[in-house]
Design a protein around this motif. Structure first.
Motif, PDB file in Angstrom:
ATOM      1  N   SER A  71      33.991  37.404  27.361  1.00  0.00           N
ATOM      2  CA  SER A  71      34.563  38.610  27.958  1.00  0.00           C
ATOM      3  C   SER A  71      35.402  38.217  29.170  1.00  0.00           C
ATOM      4  CB  SER A  71      33.451  39.583  28.367  1.00  0.00           C
ATOM      5  OG  SER A  71      33.995  40.740  28.978  1.00  0.00           O
ATOM      6  N   PHE A  72      36.342  39.094  29.546  1.00  0.00           N
ATOM      7  CA  PHE A  72      37.120  38.883  30.768  1.00  0.00           C
ATOM      8  C   PHE A  72      37.551  40.234  31.321  1.00  0.00           C
ATOM      9  CE2 PHE A  72      40.394  38.979  27.486  1.00  0.00           C
ATOM     10  CZ  PHE A  72      41.441  39.682  28.067  1.00  0.00           C
ATOM     11  N   TYR A  73      37.929  40.234  32.605  1.00  0.00           N
ATOM     12  CA  TYR A  73      38.435  41.459  33.231  1.00  0.00           C
ATOM     13  C   TYR A  73      39.786  41.180  33.871  1.00  0.00           C
ATOM     14  CZ  TYR A  73      36.800  39.562  37.757  1.00  0.00           C
ATOM     15  OH  TYR A  73      36.591  38.777  38.868  1.00  0.00           O
ATOM     16  N   ILE A  74      40.537  42.249  34.138  1.00  0.00           N
ATOM     17  CA  ILE A  74      41.807  42.200  34.870  1.00  0.00           C
ATOM     18  C   ILE A  74      41.748  43.289  35.926  1.00  0.00           C
ATOM     19  CG2 ILE A  74      44.318  42.304  34.732  1.00  0.00           C
ATOM     20  CD1 ILE A  74      44.139  41.679  31.768  1.00  0.00           C
ATOM     21  N   LYS A  75      41.989  42.914  37.175  1.00  0.00           N
ATOM     22  CA  LYS A  75      41.949  43.884  38.270  1.00  0.00           C
ATOM     23  C   LYS A  75      42.880  43.419  39.387  1.00  0.00           C
ATOM     24  CE  LYS A  75      37.534  43.392  39.097  1.00  0.00           C
ATOM     25  NZ  LYS A  75      36.199  43.530  39.751  1.00  0.00           N
ATOM     26  N   PRO A  76      43.237  44.303  40.329  1.00  0.00           N
ATOM     27  CA  PRO A  76      44.098  43.876  41.443  1.00  0.00           C
ATOM     28  C   PRO A  76      43.430  42.794  42.283  1.00  0.00           C
ATOM     29  CG  PRO A  76      44.082  46.271  41.271  1.00  0.00           C
ATOM     30  CD  PRO A  76      43.008  45.767  40.345  1.00  0.00           C
ATOM     31  N   ASN A  77      44.235  41.837  42.696  1.00  0.00           N
ATOM     32  CA  ASN A  77      43.733  40.782  43.579  1.00  0.00           C
ATOM     33  C   ASN A  77      43.760  41.219  45.036  1.00  0.00           C
ATOM     34  OD1 ASN A  77      42.856  37.902  43.745  1.00  0.00           O
ATOM     35  ND2 ASN A  77      44.648  37.748  45.073  1.00  0.00           N
ATOM     36  N   TYR A  78      44.642  42.155  45.365  1.00  0.00           N
ATOM     37  CA  TYR A  78      44.766  42.687  46.725  1.00  0.00           C
ATOM     38  C   TYR A  78      44.802  44.212  46.632  1.00  0.00           C
ATOM     39  CZ  TYR A  78      46.736  37.969  47.158  1.00  0.00           C
ATOM     40  OH  TYR A  78      46.958  36.623  47.073  1.00  0.00           O
ATOM     41  N   PRO A  79      44.490  44.897  47.707  1.00  0.00           N
ATOM     42  CA  PRO A  79      44.556  46.363  47.683  1.00  0.00           C
ATOM     43  C   PRO A  79      45.947  46.875  48.045  1.00  0.00           C
ATOM     44  CG  PRO A  79      43.610  45.637  49.752  1.00  0.00           C
ATOM     45  CD  PRO A  79      43.883  44.385  48.954  1.00  0.00           C
ATOM     46  N   GLY A  80      46.145  48.172  47.842  1.00  0.00           N
ATOM     47  CA  GLY A  80      47.303  48.881  48.384  1.00  0.00           C
ATOM     48  C   GLY A  80      48.645  48.346  47.946  1.00  0.00           C
ATOM     49  N   ARG A  81      49.457  47.948  48.917  1.00  0.00           N
ATOM     50  CA  ARG A  81      50.849  47.580  48.671  1.00  0.00           C
ATOM     51  C   ARG A  81      51.007  46.306  47.849  1.00  0.00           C
ATOM     52  NH1 ARG A  81      53.785  50.874  51.999  1.00  0.00           N
ATOM     53  NH2 ARG A  81      52.680  51.717  53.815  1.00  0.00           N
ATOM     54  N   SER A  82      49.964  45.531  47.736  1.00  0.00           N
ATOM     55  CA  SER A  82      50.029  44.293  46.948  1.00  0.00           C
ATOM     56  C   SER A  82      49.128  44.351  45.722  1.00  0.00           C
ATOM     57  CB  SER A  82      49.633  43.093  47.822  1.00  0.00           C
ATOM     58  OG  SER A  82      50.516  42.937  48.910  1.00  0.00           O
ATOM     59  N   SER A  83      48.759  45.544  45.307  1.00  0.00           N
ATOM     60  CA  SER A  83      47.822  45.667  44.188  1.00  0.00           C
ATOM     61  C   SER A  83      48.472  45.406  42.838  1.00  0.00           C
ATOM     62  CB  SER A  83      47.182  47.065  44.189  1.00  0.00           C
ATOM     63  OG  SER A  83      48.176  48.077  44.148  1.00  0.00           O
ATOM     64  N   HIS A  84      49.787  45.134  42.808  1.00  0.00           N
ATOM     65  CA  HIS A  84      50.434  44.764  41.545  1.00  0.00           C
ATOM     66  C   HIS A  84      50.259  43.276  41.242  1.00  0.00           C
ATOM     67  CE1 HIS A  84      53.330  44.195  44.805  1.00  0.00           C
ATOM     68  NE2 HIS A  84      53.813  43.194  44.088  1.00  0.00           N
ATOM     69  N   VAL A  85      49.575  42.543  42.118  1.00  0.00           N
ATOM     70  CA  VAL A  85      49.197  41.148  41.860  1.00  0.00           C
ATOM     71  C   VAL A  85      47.747  41.155  41.385  1.00  0.00           C
ATOM     72  CG1 VAL A  85      48.900  38.858  42.858  1.00  0.00           C
ATOM     73  CG2 VAL A  85      50.794  40.315  43.609  1.00  0.00           C
ATOM     74  N   CYS A  86      47.502  40.568  40.235  1.00  0.00           N
ATOM     75  CA  CYS A  86      46.184  40.718  39.606  1.00  0.00           C
ATOM     76  C   CYS A  86      45.391  39.421  39.640  1.00  0.00           C
ATOM     77  CB  CYS A  86      46.329  41.202  38.165  1.00  0.00           C
ATOM     78  SG  CYS A  86      47.038  39.989  37.038  1.00  0.00           S
ATOM     79  N   ASN A  87      44.133  39.583  39.292  1.00  0.00           N
ATOM     80  CA  ASN A  87      43.173  38.490  39.214  1.00  0.00           C
ATOM     81  C   ASN A  87      42.354  38.692  37.947  1.00  0.00           C
ATOM     82  OD1 ASN A  87      40.134  37.664  39.831  1.00  0.00           O
ATOM     83  ND2 ASN A  87      41.452  36.326  41.027  1.00  0.00           N
ATOM     84  N   GLY A  88      41.756  37.635  37.453  1.00  0.00           N
ATOM     85  CA  GLY A  88      40.926  37.749  36.258  1.00  0.00           C
ATOM     86  C   GLY A  88      39.635  36.976  36.403  1.00  0.00           C
ATOM     87  N   GLY A  89      38.606  37.454  35.748  1.00  0.00           N
ATOM     88  CA  GLY A  89      37.337  36.748  35.666  1.00  0.00           C
ATOM     89  C   GLY A  89      36.983  36.532  34.207  1.00  0.00           C
ATOM     90  N   PHE A  90      36.489  35.340  33.867  1.00  0.00           N
ATOM     91  CA  PHE A  90      36.261  34.973  32.468  1.00  0.00           C
ATOM     92  C   PHE A  90      34.827  34.491  32.283  1.00  0.00           C
ATOM     93  CE2 PHE A  90      40.722  34.852  33.186  1.00  0.00           C
ATOM     94  CZ  PHE A  90      41.322  35.221  31.990  1.00  0.00           C
ATOM     95  N   LEU A  91      34.281  34.825  31.124  1.00  0.00           N
ATOM     96  CA  LEU A  91      32.912  34.460  30.800  1.00  0.00           C
ATOM     97  C   LEU A  91      32.835  34.096  29.322  1.00  0.00           C
ATOM     98  CD1 LEU A  91      29.868  34.346  31.582  1.00  0.00           C
ATOM     99  CD2 LEU A  91      29.731  36.762  30.900  1.00  0.00           C
TER     100      LEU A  91
END
Length: 503
Positions: free
Chosen positions: A131-151
């Motif tokens: 499984s993996f997730y995709i979510k913002p890496n930063y809040p607010g004005r920079s939330s269009h940069v994402c991060n992922g976690g993998f398992l």
């Protein structure tokens, strides 16, 4: 690799910057994101990656199984920075609060099939691969940069699951509105993860020294790498995955499962250029391209580039050319660049050259000679000239004099030595090269004549009987110009030059 500001117990951060529309919590999935069928590394087993936008869309028994798998990974203490496993109430919003995906065996058309599988008592340990997730890496004005976690689940390792989820991550993240991906915390001892991101085009954009106090390395702090990559690039992942497909086609004489018409055509074309040598007692199975061994493993690529570079510590182009004579893989130059950056000997050499250049620049700014180089002799003092300089010398259209050669350039050493040699002799005044040429006939009879025989200068005001000025029309000139030159020839030359300036 949790997000930078991630706290499993904190409220979920949603994307609120970048392209609109912003995805609502638990809302419908964007166009282009649907269950993705894939084929595992054996080219036979099929699986499906199913997307979710909320934790309540996942069957509770499957959610509990994934929570237990993440807890085991945390307790191992080598990949995630958390110390305590997450409770189930926190795991759901943490992993699936924005967007998550699950990889299951078989061909699954819709996420609702999972609830039917749960009612039948499905064995998730056998069916679930990761499984993996995709979510913002930063809040607010920079939330269009994402991060992922993998398992990757315990029973699914070494089957290509992580690589397939990474490819799907790169496909879905831009469709969710993200433009860049950052992995903030990848311990360099996590070799499997580093291999995947290196192969998928991620760049190592940073390193955190001594970031991890891992269980497998007691008494030692492990560095963490920061990976970054632009999203939405139309490049093909042509390294390990493509070579594995070519190897399978050459070895078995059939197409991998799930190959479409275009991929089958590419495999047939590749078969005319590639060659596969079978495994022997002394040599493993090898793939060749036009006489060069194909290296698909990124770790082996780095090791080969390092070995060849250490033989002579050549530059990027020289080392790349040496590798390309024997081996083939995608982006050889990038691998060589990384090897040279990490080479201690080359780093010390570059530091020494930088220090030498800094000393030379400092010496030039102080007006003294840098060690090992000659200093240009000072220019001779200007000689007084009675001949005025023509105005054209100061016009914007006049060509600029050529720049003086740098004193620290080895190619100018002989010139500098010659200039120092000649500077020991006195400089004799020379006639200005800008003197106006004079017709010899005009000078006839006055080369050595008396100054009193010359006609009066047109620039000198006529004197009255009482020695005063003779009225209007007089040209105001510098009083110093009323003095005559020492000889008649120079006086005539000066007058002609003055006339030319007032035409």
């Amino acid at each position: 690799m949790p997000a930078m500001l991630d706290d499993p117990s904190a409220p979920v951060i949603y994307r609120t910057s970048g392209d609109i529309p912003y995805p609502p919590p638990g809302g419908p999935l964007p166009i282009g994101i649907a269950p993705n069928p894939v084929t595992l590394r054996d080219r036979v087993t099929t699986a499906t990656i199913i997307p979710f936008s909320a934790p309540n869309q996942v069957p509770l028994t499957l959610l509990a199984y994934l929570c237990d798998q993440l807890g085991r990974e945390i307790e191992k203490g080598d990949t995630y920075p958390m110390v305590e496993p997450l409770p189930l109430d926190n795991f759901g919003p943490y992993w699936f609060g924005v967007f998550g995906a699950i990889m299951l065996l078989g061909d699954i058309k819709d996420g609702r099939e999972l609830h039917e599988m749960a009612r039948r008592g499905c064995d998730w340990e056998r069916e679930c691969l990761g499984s993996f997730y995709i979510k913002p890496n930063y809040p607010g004005r920079s939330s269009h940069v994402c991060n992922g976690g993998f398992l990757v689940t315990d029973a699914s390792r070494n089957r290509g699951v992580g690589r397939l989820m990474g490819e799907t991550y790169l496909d879905w993240a831009p469709k969710l509105g993200y433009t860049y991906s950052v992995f903030n915390l990848v311990y360099e001892t996590n070799v499997a993860s580093c291999r995947i991101w290196d192969a998928l085009g991620f760049k190592r954009i940073g390193r955190v020294k001594g970031c991890g106090n891992l269980k497998s390395y007691p008494g030692e702090l492990v560095d963490a790498l920061i990976y970054g990559r632009e999203l939405g690039q139309e490049d093909e992942y042509v390294s390990e995955e493509r070579f594995d497909k070519i190897r399978f086609y050459l070895k078995n004489g059939k197409y991998p499962n799930g190959a479409d018409r275009a991929e089958k055509s590419r495999l047939r074309s590749a078969a005319t250029h590639y060659k596969l040598t079978p495994e022997t007692d002394n040599e493993p199975e090898k793939l060749w391209l036009k006489g060069k061994e194909v290296i698909a493993d990124t770790k082996q690529q780095y090791q080969l580039a390092q070995d060849i570079h250490h033989k002579q510590h050549g530059g990027i182009n020289k080392t790349t050319a040496a590798i390309a004579e024997l081996y083939h893989w995608v982006r050889i130059k990038e691998t060589v660049s990384q090897v040279i950056r990490n080479c201690p000997e080359c780093s010390e050499m570059n530091k020494g050259l930088s220090a030498l250049r800094h000393g030379q620049n400092q010496a030039r700014s102080d007006g003294r000679s840098a060690p090992g180089f000659l200093q240009s002799p000072p220019p001779p003092p200007p000689q007084p000239s009675l001949t005025p300089t023509p105005p054209s010398l100061f016009s914007p259209s006049a060509p600029a004099p050529p720049p003086r050669p740098r004193s620290d350039s080895p190619s100018n050493q002989l010139q500098l030595e010659a200039s120092q040699h000649h500077s020991a002799f006195p400089h004799y005044p020379q006639r200005s090269e800008y003197d106006m040429p004079v017709d010899p006939a005009l000078m006839d009879g006055i080369q050595s004549g008396n100054l009193a025989d010359l006609p009066p200068s047109p620039f000198l005001a006529p004197r009255g009987a009482n020695g005063g000025e003779s009225g209007a029309g007089r040209i105001d000139v510098d009083p110093g110009l009323e003095e005559r030159a020492p000889t008649a020839g120079e006086e005539m030359r000066r007058r002609l030059n003055r006339v030319s300036q007032y035409k």
